[in-house]
Design a protein around this motif. Sequence first.
Motif, mmCIF file in Angstrom:
data_model
loop_
_atom_site.group_PDB
_atom_site.id
_atom_site.type_symbol
_atom_site.label_atom_id
_atom_site.label_comp_id
_atom_site.label_asym_id
_atom_site.label_seq_id
_atom_site.Cartn_x
_atom_site.Cartn_y
_atom_site.Cartn_z
ATOM 1 N N ALA A 148 36.598 71.506 56.327
ATOM 2 C CA ALA A 148 36.670 70.045 56.271
ATOM 3 C C ALA A 148 35.959 69.434 57.476
ATOM 4 O O ALA A 148 35.967 69.988 58.573
ATOM 5 C CB ALA A 148 38.128 69.597 56.251
ATOM 6 N N ALA A 149 35.358 68.285 57.254
ATOM 7 C CA ALA A 149 34.682 67.579 58.336
ATOM 8 C C ALA A 149 35.704 67.003 59.309
ATOM 9 O O ALA A 149 36.870 66.808 58.974
ATOM 10 C CB ALA A 149 33.813 66.464 57.762
ATOM 11 N N GLY A 150 35.251 66.736 60.528
ATOM 12 C CA GLY A 150 36.123 66.106 61.523
ATOM 13 C C GLY A 150 36.846 67.115 62.388
ATOM 14 O O GLY A 150 36.458 68.283 62.490
ATOM 15 N N THR A 151 37.928 66.650 63.006
ATOM 16 C CA THR A 151 38.724 67.458 63.919
ATOM 17 C C THR A 151 40.071 67.760 63.285
ATOM 18 O O THR A 151 40.695 66.875 62.697
ATOM 19 C CB THR A 151 38.941 66.713 65.252
ATOM 20 N N CYS A 152 40.513 69.001 63.412
ATOM 21 C CA CYS A 152 41.787 69.426 62.824
ATOM 22 C C CYS A 152 42.821 69.641 63.917
ATOM 23 O O CYS A 152 42.510 70.166 64.999
ATOM 24 C CB CYS A 152 41.614 70.700 62.007
ATOM 25 N N PHE A 153 44.057 69.257 63.619
ATOM 26 C CA PHE A 153 45.155 69.352 64.575
ATOM 27 C C PHE A 153 46.310 70.126 63.944
ATOM 28 O O PHE A 153 46.677 69.886 62.792
ATOM 29 C CB PHE A 153 45.651 67.960 64.971
ATOM 30 N N SER A 154 46.883 71.026 64.715
ATOM 31 C CA SER A 154 48.065 71.764 64.275
ATOM 32 C C SER A 154 49.306 71.039 64.788
ATOM 33 O O SER A 154 49.429 70.770 65.994
ATOM 34 C CB SER A 154 48.028 73.193 64.828
ATOM 35 N N ALA A 158 67.028 71.658 65.520
ATOM 36 C CA ALA A 158 68.353 71.066 65.302
ATOM 37 C C ALA A 158 68.295 69.850 64.393
ATOM 38 O O ALA A 158 69.246 69.544 63.689
ATOM 39 C CB ALA A 158 68.981 70.686 66.646
ATOM 40 N N LEU A 159 67.158 69.152 64.387
ATOM 41 C CA LEU A 159 67.043 67.926 63.608
ATOM 42 C C LEU A 159 65.965 68.100 62.545
ATOM 43 O O LEU A 159 65.018 68.874 62.710
ATOM 44 C CB LEU A 159 66.677 66.742 64.519
ATOM 45 N N ALA A 160 66.119 67.395 61.463
ATOM 46 C CA ALA A 160 65.097 67.422 60.415
ATOM 47 C C ALA A 160 63.830 66.760 60.950
ATOM 48 O O ALA A 160 63.876 65.684 61.536
ATOM 49 C CB ALA A 160 65.602 66.693 59.177
ATOM 50 N N SER A 161 62.702 67.416 60.761
ATOM 51 C CA SER A 161 61.442 66.878 61.254
ATOM 52 C C SER A 161 61.059 65.633 60.463
ATOM 53 O O SER A 161 61.175 65.602 59.235
ATOM 54 C CB SER A 161 60.341 67.928 61.138
ATOM 55 N N PRO A 162 60.591 64.570 61.138
ATOM 56 C CA PRO A 162 60.178 63.359 60.426
ATOM 57 C C PRO A 162 58.830 63.514 59.726
ATOM 58 O O PRO A 162 58.371 62.590 59.060
ATOM 59 C CB PRO A 162 60.095 62.316 61.547
ATOM 60 N N ILE A 163 58.213 64.665 59.891
ATOM 61 C CA ILE A 163 56.899 64.919 59.302
ATOM 62 C C ILE A 163 56.792 66.407 59.026
ATOM 63 O O ILE A 163 57.388 67.227 59.732
ATOM 64 C CB ILE A 163 55.780 64.453 60.261
ATOM 65 N N ASP A 164 56.067 66.763 57.991
ATOM 66 C CA ASP A 164 55.870 68.178 57.689
ATOM 67 C C ASP A 164 54.996 68.822 58.765
ATOM 68 O O ASP A 164 53.899 68.319 59.044
ATOM 69 C CB ASP A 164 55.178 68.331 56.337
ATOM 70 N N PRO A 165 55.434 69.927 59.362
ATOM 71 C CA PRO A 165 54.516 70.688 60.218
ATOM 72 C C PRO A 165 53.339 71.177 59.378
ATOM 73 O O PRO A 165 53.449 71.360 58.165
ATOM 74 C CB PRO A 165 55.374 71.861 60.703
ATOM 75 N N GLY A 166 52.225 71.366 60.011
ATOM 76 C CA GLY A 166 51.054 71.816 59.274
ATOM 77 C C GLY A 166 49.779 71.494 60.020
ATOM 78 O O GLY A 166 49.773 71.348 61.251
ATOM 79 N N ILE A 167 48.689 71.374 59.284
ATOM 80 C CA ILE A 167 47.379 71.074 59.859
ATOM 81 C C ILE A 167 46.854 69.798 59.213
ATOM 82 O O ILE A 167 46.888 69.643 57.986
ATOM 83 C CB ILE A 167 46.397 72.240 59.638
ATOM 84 N N TYR A 168 46.376 68.891 60.054
ATOM 85 C CA TYR A 168 45.862 67.597 59.596
ATOM 86 C C TYR A 168 44.465 67.411 60.190
ATOM 87 O O TYR A 168 44.279 67.583 61.404
ATOM 88 C CB TYR A 168 46.776 66.459 60.056
ATOM 89 N N CYS A 169 43.499 67.048 59.350
ATOM 90 C CA CYS A 169 42.116 66.906 59.791
ATOM 91 C C CYS A 169 41.631 65.475 59.538
ATOM 92 O O CYS A 169 41.839 64.933 58.435
ATOM 93 C CB CYS A 169 41.206 67.885 59.046
ATOM 94 N N TYR A 170 40.976 64.899 60.537
ATOM 95 C CA TYR A 170 40.511 63.519 60.431
ATOM 96 C C TYR A 170 39.044 63.419 60.839
ATOM 97 O O TYR A 170 38.600 64.055 61.803
ATOM 98 C CB TYR A 170 41.329 62.594 61.345
ATOM 99 N N ARG A 171 38.334 62.605 60.098
ATOM 100 C CA ARG A 171 36.976 62.256 60.455
ATOM 101 C C ARG A 171 37.024 61.147 61.500
ATOM 102 O O ARG A 171 38.044 60.474 61.661
ATOM 103 C CB ARG A 171 36.233 61.798 59.194
ATOM 104 N N SER A 172 35.915 60.906 62.186
ATOM 105 C CA SER A 172 35.907 59.906 63.258
ATOM 106 C C SER A 172 36.190 58.502 62.753
ATOM 107 O O SER A 172 36.639 57.642 63.514
ATOM 108 C CB SER A 172 34.564 59.938 63.997
ATOM 109 N N ASP A 173 35.937 58.237 61.454
ATOM 110 C CA ASP A 173 36.196 56.895 60.913
ATOM 111 C C ASP A 173 37.630 56.731 60.424
ATOM 112 O O ASP A 173 37.963 55.704 59.831
ATOM 113 C CB ASP A 173 35.211 56.572 59.786
ATOM 114 N N GLY A 174 38.495 57.736 60.651
ATOM 115 C CA GLY A 174 39.895 57.642 60.261
ATOM 116 C C GLY A 174 40.205 58.179 58.878
ATOM 117 O O GLY A 174 41.351 58.089 58.434
ATOM 118 N N THR A 175 39.233 58.761 58.194
ATOM 119 C CA THR A 175 39.476 59.336 56.872
ATOM 120 C C THR A 175 40.134 60.709 57.012
ATOM 121 O O THR A 175 39.639 61.562 57.748
ATOM 122 C CB THR A 175 38.164 59.489 56.092
ATOM 123 N N LEU A 176 41.248 60.898 56.303
ATOM 124 C CA LEU A 176 41.855 62.226 56.240
ATOM 125 C C LEU A 176 40.949 63.115 55.399
ATOM 126 O O LEU A 176 40.698 62.824 54.226
ATOM 127 C CB LEU A 176 43.245 62.149 55.619
#
Length: 271
Positions: free
Chosen positions: A184-190, A197-215
């Motif tokens: 995928a284009a852009g930068t990926c974050f783990s 102890a607490l339910a995560s407010p977001i799914d753990p995983g990998i998210y990649c974004y282009r510089s214009d903000g497109t997932l």
Amino acid sequence: MSRGGSAGRRPFAAAAGVALLTMTFALAGCGGSEPPAKASQTPPPTLREAARDQLAASVATAKDRRYVATYRLRSKNRDERTVTVALATDNSWVVSVPGGLLGGYADAAVFRSADGLFQCALGPSASTVADPAAPNVTPGCVKVTKLTSGTDPKVQHVFTDWIDVLLDPAAPFSVALAQRLEKAAGTCFSIESNTAALASPIDPGIYCYRSDGTLTAARTSFGTLVLVGDPDPAPASIALPAPIMAGGPLSIAAPPPPPSPTLGTTAEATP
């Protein structure tokens, strides 16, 4: 004469030696009295802190991004599907997920506008219409306060409310740069949760974004999303994708199979 001269020079030589040693120690003492250089008061950011800042910058751009796009969705034990995302300029949005309800028997859409949040069934899934066990699916939308774990297709979150979580500096997760997901284009974050102890407010995983903000890609509990082609311009507004109907939201799980007929029984004759 020579003896007297030697004897006269020895006290002078000794005194000169003492003076030289005294000067040497004095100079050494002066050099050692300088205070050590002060350490920097602001330590450099760690790699994870820098990655979180970079993620926040990407997500801040994504929060204001409006477009229409299609994504390839691959989930475990499911055929590849095409997800459509539409984010309008008036902040209405819809995310459609083929086979997202009733264990794959019904196509799903999650819609939000100024009127509220809706779970919609778009009709029977094309891949299951020939299945004799397929339930009847009538297109329609149900207004909900929120979606539960049993009624939530989840795909829409990566484009909507999880963005606010990713922007929250106090949210309990850590960030690291990751290798590109599915090229995928852009930068990926783990993203990893910091607490069990607490339910995560977001799914753990990998998210990649282009510089214009497109997932451009995401890998979470529901599967792997990858952007297909370039997004189209955003519409001004989005309409409800199906008529409003009575009842509650449909389950994401498959309905139980119909009971099989009891063997060895015959209908009683009518007198």
